[in-house]
Write a protein that holds these residues in place. Structure first.
Motif, PDB file in Angstrom:
ATOM      1  N   ILE A  75     -27.147 -62.023  -1.401  1.00 54.66           N
ATOM      2  CA  ILE A  75     -26.133 -63.113  -0.864  1.00 54.66           C
ATOM      3  C   ILE A  75     -26.158 -64.473  -1.858  1.00 54.66           C
ATOM      4  CG2 ILE A  75     -25.965 -64.740   1.004  1.00 54.66           C
ATOM      5  CD1 ILE A  75     -26.935 -62.595   2.891  1.00 54.66           C
ATOM      6  N   HIS A  90     -25.862 -61.425  13.913  1.00 54.98           N
ATOM      7  CA  HIS A  90     -26.284 -60.316  12.782  1.00 54.98           C
ATOM      8  C   HIS A  90     -27.747 -60.072  13.409  1.00 54.98           C
ATOM      9  CE1 HIS A  90     -23.007 -61.211  10.394  1.00 54.98           C
ATOM     10  NE2 HIS A  90     -23.574 -60.317   9.398  1.00 54.98           N
ATOM     11  N   TYR A 108     -21.023 -67.987   2.624  1.00 52.68           N
ATOM     12  CA  TYR A 108     -21.418 -67.880   1.043  1.00 52.68           C
ATOM     13  C   TYR A 108     -21.843 -69.257   0.307  1.00 52.68           C
ATOM     14  CZ  TYR A 108     -21.123 -62.867   1.345  1.00 52.68           C
ATOM     15  OH  TYR A 108     -21.328 -61.757   1.633  1.00 52.68           O
ATOM     16  N   ARG A 134     -20.788 -57.160  -6.790  1.00 47.73           N
ATOM     17  CA  ARG A 134     -22.363 -57.200  -7.221  1.00 47.73           C
ATOM     18  C   ARG A 134     -22.587 -55.722  -7.351  1.00 47.73           C
ATOM     19  NH1 ARG A 134     -23.710 -60.304  -2.036  1.00 47.73           N
ATOM     20  NH2 ARG A 134     -25.278 -58.434  -1.425  1.00 47.73           N
ATOM     21  N   HIS A 158     -24.578 -55.018  14.079  1.00 45.31           N
ATOM     22  CA  HIS A 158     -25.419 -54.308  13.008  1.00 45.31           C
ATOM     23  C   HIS A 158     -26.210 -53.344  14.154  1.00 45.31           C
ATOM     24  CE1 HIS A 158     -24.481 -55.354   8.874  1.00 45.31           C
ATOM     25  NE2 HIS A 158     -24.603 -56.694   9.367  1.00 45.31           N
ATOM     26  N   HIS A 172     -16.899 -60.331   5.855  1.00 47.51           N
ATOM     27  CA  HIS A 172     -17.339 -61.396   4.969  1.00 47.51           C
ATOM     28  C   HIS A 172     -16.267 -61.540   3.929  1.00 47.51           C
ATOM     29  CE1 HIS A 172     -21.152 -61.566   6.791  1.00 47.51           C
ATOM     30  NE2 HIS A 172     -21.092 -60.324   7.014  1.00 47.51           N
ATOM     31  N   TYR A 185     -32.344 -53.734  -0.081  1.00 46.13           N
ATOM     32  CA  TYR A 185     -31.348 -54.865  -0.048  1.00 46.13           C
ATOM     33  C   TYR A 185     -32.479 -56.277   0.219  1.00 46.13           C
ATOM     34  CZ  TYR A 185     -27.926 -57.752   2.245  1.00 46.13           C
ATOM     35  OH  TYR A 185     -27.044 -58.800   2.592  1.00 46.13           O
ATOM     36  N   ASP A 215     -17.575 -54.687   8.183  1.00 47.42           N
ATOM     37  CA  ASP A 215     -18.497 -55.583   7.594  1.00 47.42           C
ATOM     38  C   ASP A 215     -18.182 -55.730   6.043  1.00 47.42           C
ATOM     39  OD1 ASP A 215     -20.810 -57.120   7.428  1.00 47.42           O
ATOM     40  OD2 ASP A 215     -22.219 -55.766   6.884  1.00 47.42           O
ATOM     41  N   ASN A 226     -17.838 -56.730   2.775  1.00 48.59           N
ATOM     42  CA  ASN A 226     -18.707 -57.926   1.917  1.00 48.59           C
ATOM     43  C   ASN A 226     -19.130 -57.418   0.827  1.00 48.59           C
ATOM     44  OD1 ASN A 226     -21.859 -57.227   1.693  1.00 48.59           O
ATOM     45  ND2 ASN A 226     -21.354 -56.773   3.979  1.00 48.59           N
ATOM     46  N   PRO A 227     -19.519 -58.023  -0.368  1.00 52.01           N
ATOM     47  CA  PRO A 227     -19.780 -57.594  -1.724  1.00 52.01           C
ATOM     48  C   PRO A 227     -21.158 -57.110  -1.971  1.00 52.01           C
ATOM     49  CG  PRO A 227     -20.048 -59.895  -1.521  1.00 52.01           C
ATOM     50  CD  PRO A 227     -19.556 -59.618  -0.105  1.00 52.01           C
ATOM     51  N   GLY A 228     -21.856 -57.037  -1.041  1.00 55.02           N
ATOM     52  CA  GLY A 228     -23.205 -56.380  -1.013  1.00 55.02           C
ATOM     53  C   GLY A 228     -23.631 -55.120  -0.146  1.00 55.02           C
ATOM     54  N   SER A 229     -23.630 -55.372   1.254  1.00 51.67           N
ATOM     55  CA  SER A 229     -24.156 -54.337   2.175  1.00 51.67           C
ATOM     56  C   SER A 229     -22.948 -53.237   2.539  1.00 51.67           C
ATOM     57  CB  SER A 229     -24.850 -54.757   3.437  1.00 51.67           C
ATOM     58  OG  SER A 229     -23.757 -55.392   3.990  1.00 51.67           O
ATOM     59  N   HIS A 254     -26.675 -68.012   6.881  1.00 51.79           N
ATOM     60  CA  HIS A 254     -26.744 -66.638   6.171  1.00 51.79           C
ATOM     61  C   HIS A 254     -27.734 -66.426   5.272  1.00 51.79           C
ATOM     62  CE1 HIS A 254     -23.726 -63.503   4.239  1.00 51.79           C
ATOM     63  NE2 HIS A 254     -24.363 -62.992   5.136  1.00 51.79           N
ATOM     64  N   HIS A 310     -15.317 -57.891  12.300  1.00 48.55           N
ATOM     65  CA  HIS A 310     -16.804 -58.567  11.303  1.00 48.55           C
ATOM     66  C   HIS A 310     -16.652 -58.249  10.011  1.00 48.55           C
ATOM     67  CE1 HIS A 310     -21.693 -58.588  11.089  1.00 48.55           C
ATOM     68  NE2 HIS A 310     -20.937 -58.706  10.115  1.00 48.55           N
ATOM     69  N   PHE A 355     -27.622 -64.727  10.688  1.00 47.13           N
ATOM     70  CA  PHE A 355     -28.360 -63.672  10.118  1.00 47.13           C
ATOM     71  C   PHE A 355     -29.713 -63.718  10.573  1.00 47.13           C
ATOM     72  CE2 PHE A 355     -29.275 -60.941   5.981  1.00 47.13           C
ATOM     73  CZ  PHE A 355     -29.607 -59.774   6.829  1.00 47.13           C
ATOM     74  N   GLU A 377     -30.561 -55.796  11.959  1.00 46.07           N
ATOM     75  CA  GLU A 377     -29.946 -54.807  11.151  1.00 46.07           C
ATOM     76  C   GLU A 377     -30.791 -53.857  10.217  1.00 46.07           C
ATOM     77  OE1 GLU A 377     -27.471 -57.091   8.052  1.00 46.07           O
ATOM     78  OE2 GLU A 377     -27.218 -55.375   6.969  1.00 46.07           O
TER      79      GLU A 377
HETATM   80  O1  NIG Z   1     -23.567 -58.421   7.354  1.00 48.43           O
HETATM   81  N1  NIG Z   1     -26.582 -59.108   6.497  1.00 48.43           N
HETATM   82  C1  NIG Z   1     -26.073 -60.151   6.193  1.00 48.43           C
HETATM   83  N2  NIG Z   1     -24.744 -60.329   5.744  1.00 48.43           N
HETATM   84  C2  NIG Z   1     -24.120 -59.208   5.474  1.00 48.43           C
HETATM   85  C3  NIG Z   1     -24.397 -58.928   3.890  1.00 48.43           C
HETATM   86  C4  NIG Z   1     -23.833 -59.909   3.037  1.00 48.43           C
HETATM   87  C5  NIG Z   1     -24.267 -59.516   1.641  1.00 48.43           C
HETATM   88  O2  NIG Z   1     -24.786 -58.950   1.418  1.00 48.43           O
HETATM   89  O3  NIG Z   1     -23.321 -60.409   0.688  1.00 48.43           O
HETATM   90  C6  NIG Z   1     -23.882 -58.220   6.312  1.00 48.43           C
HETATM   91  O4  NIG Z   1     -24.559 -57.088   5.929  1.00 48.43           O
END
Ligand code: NIG
Ligand code: FE
Length: 420
Positions: free
Chosen positions: A114, A253, A154, A91, A276, A84, A104, A328, A330-333, A188, A82, A225, A256
């Motif tokens: 996102i 997803h 994205y 970020r 998640h 992204h 978040y 997981d 990815n640039p955020g979580s 997403h 999993h 998502f 979460e």
């Molecule tokens: O798995 N929850 C949704 N998608 C990602 C986070 C993607 C993002 O924050 O860019 C996740 O946590």
């Protein structure tokens, strides 16, 4: 038969030998450990796994690569089911926001999160996305990972951006030693222009995007998502059923952040996996067990979200849900490519035993990608994807955390990564 590569004197050879399917309950700790192990490979396939020396029918010659496993732990190449992986920008601006108390979903609904990665991904050229993802993939490989799932997602309404992400995944799959498996995640976030009528966007996904992805064989899986303020359970159900109709394998997803019933939905639709599950309900866990839905848990994300909650892995294992572990990335979580770190977090924050964790990043992760017959264990006939760790045993590898234990990685029978 001739061996092209042999690893001998292996201190701890973790074969994960057993049935080629997701392991649940007490079977989640079956790791097929061999002391003083040996493994032989012919080209890209495993031809022998055992203890001590090679049997007479397997020959070596001057061209055979012989590696010494003394003091090492050898496992199947790790699988990250999993990610992204392909996106523009980063970020780190969210760190201080988070430390000051913004969460978040707040950042996401204010048009950040996102959405800001979607802008950066739209503005990036194919080449830029490729180079950035390649760098991350190299890091993953260095941690012992040989197969990675990569989601689109994205584009947020810009189908061209989704297609650009998928094209990068396909190019990397061709050029990079790590195998990449594509997932279409057009669902997403809700695009701005559909904020007042998200169902219209769901129609577009179902009528146009999903059939196009399926017809052109651009992805194996389809993901949504399902979350408060993102896609509802009803919208997610429609999308996942459309995926099935178009022969894309559904994933979700689920639960979460808020307990919406995503786990129940995954079981109802027949998803291969639900991911998640931090807030999954008791009923959701029961339903998943009954339908054999794999739980892909992402302990780096619960750690990074810093809400003091985490997926109930112990309960899932007790209830016979097969558990896989993933970054997981990815640039955020979860801005980390390090699957070894996730193994430690799975152990310390989800209370999983080391044996359960290694099954979670090998055969169960393979099964979450429908690849359990080809990879995920070291057995005759399977792909020669092998990781050699400079760790005397599995517990050490998970206990001694925050460093990279990888010494060598073998992909399709070739050494593709070597420390220093
Ligand atoms: O798995 N929850 C949704 N998608 C990602 C986070 C993607 C993002 O924050 O860019 C996740 O946590
Ligand atoms: Fe994710």
């Amino acid at each position: 038969m001739k061996a092209t590569l042999v690893i001998e004197n292996i201190e701890n050879l973790i074969t994960i030998k057993g049935e080629n399917k997701a392991r649940a309950g007490s079977q989640q700790s079956e790791i097929g450990l061999i002391k003083n192990g040996i493994i032989a490979v012919n080209n890209d396939k495993i031809i022998y796994v055992g203890e001590g020396g090679l049997p007479n029918n397997i020959k070596t010659d001057n061209n055979t690569i012989i590696l010494n496993g003394k003091g090492k732990t050898v496992t199947p190449g790790l699988i990250d089911p999993h990610t992204h992986l392909i996106h523009g920008g980063s970020r780190e601006n969210e760190l201080s926001m988070k430390l000051k108390g913004k969460d978040y979903l707040e950042i996401l609904s204010a048009g950040g999160g996102i959405h800001s990665t979607a802008k950066a991904t739209e503005n990036a050229t194919l080449d830029e996305l490729y180079q950035k993802a390649e760098k991350s993939l190299n890091i993953m490989l260095s941690f012992g990972v040989t197969t990675v799932e990569a989601k689109s997602g994205y584009g947020i309404g810009s189908f061209n951006t989704e297609l650009k992400q998928i094209e990068v995944a396909n190019l990397l799959n061709k050029n990079h030693p790590v195998d990449l498996i594509s997932t279409f995640m057009g669902a997403h976030a809700i695009p701005d222009e559909y904020k007042d009528n998200p169902d219209l966007f769901v129609d577009k996904l179902i009528d146009d995007m999903i059939p196009y992805i399926a017809e052109n064989k651009l992805a194996k899986f389809c993901d949504v998502f399902c979350e408060e303020g993102v896609f509802t359970v009803d919208q997610s159900r429609r999308i996942l059923n459309a995926a099935k109709t178009n022969r894309l394998i559904p994933k979700v997803h689920a639960d979460e952040i808020v307990s919406l019933g995503g786990a129940e939905l995954a079981a109802e639709v027949g998803c291969i996996s639900a991911e998640h599950l931090i807030a999954a309900s008791d009923q959701g866990i029961k339903d998943m067990a009954e339908k054999g839905v794999i739980a892909v848990l992402l302990p780096g994300t619960s750690f990074n979200l810093q809400k003091g909650t985490a997926a109930r892995a112990r309960k899932m294992i007790e209830e016979n849900v097969p558990v896989a572990i993933s970054t997981d990335y990815n640039p955020g979580s979860c801005p980390s490519e390090n699957l070894q770190l996730m193994m430690t977090l799975a152990s310390l924050t989800l209370r999983m035993m080391p044996e359960e964790v290694i099954v979670g990043v090998t055969i169960n992760a393979a099964a979450a990608l429908g690849l359990e017959k080809e990879v995920g264990s070291l057995e005759i006939g399977k792909k020669a994807d092998i990781a050699i760790f400079d760790a005397p045993n599995l517990d050490y590898m998970i206990y001694h955390f925050g460093i990279n234990h990888t010494e060598k990685v073998i992909k399709n029978g070739k050494v593709v990564y070597e420390r220093n």
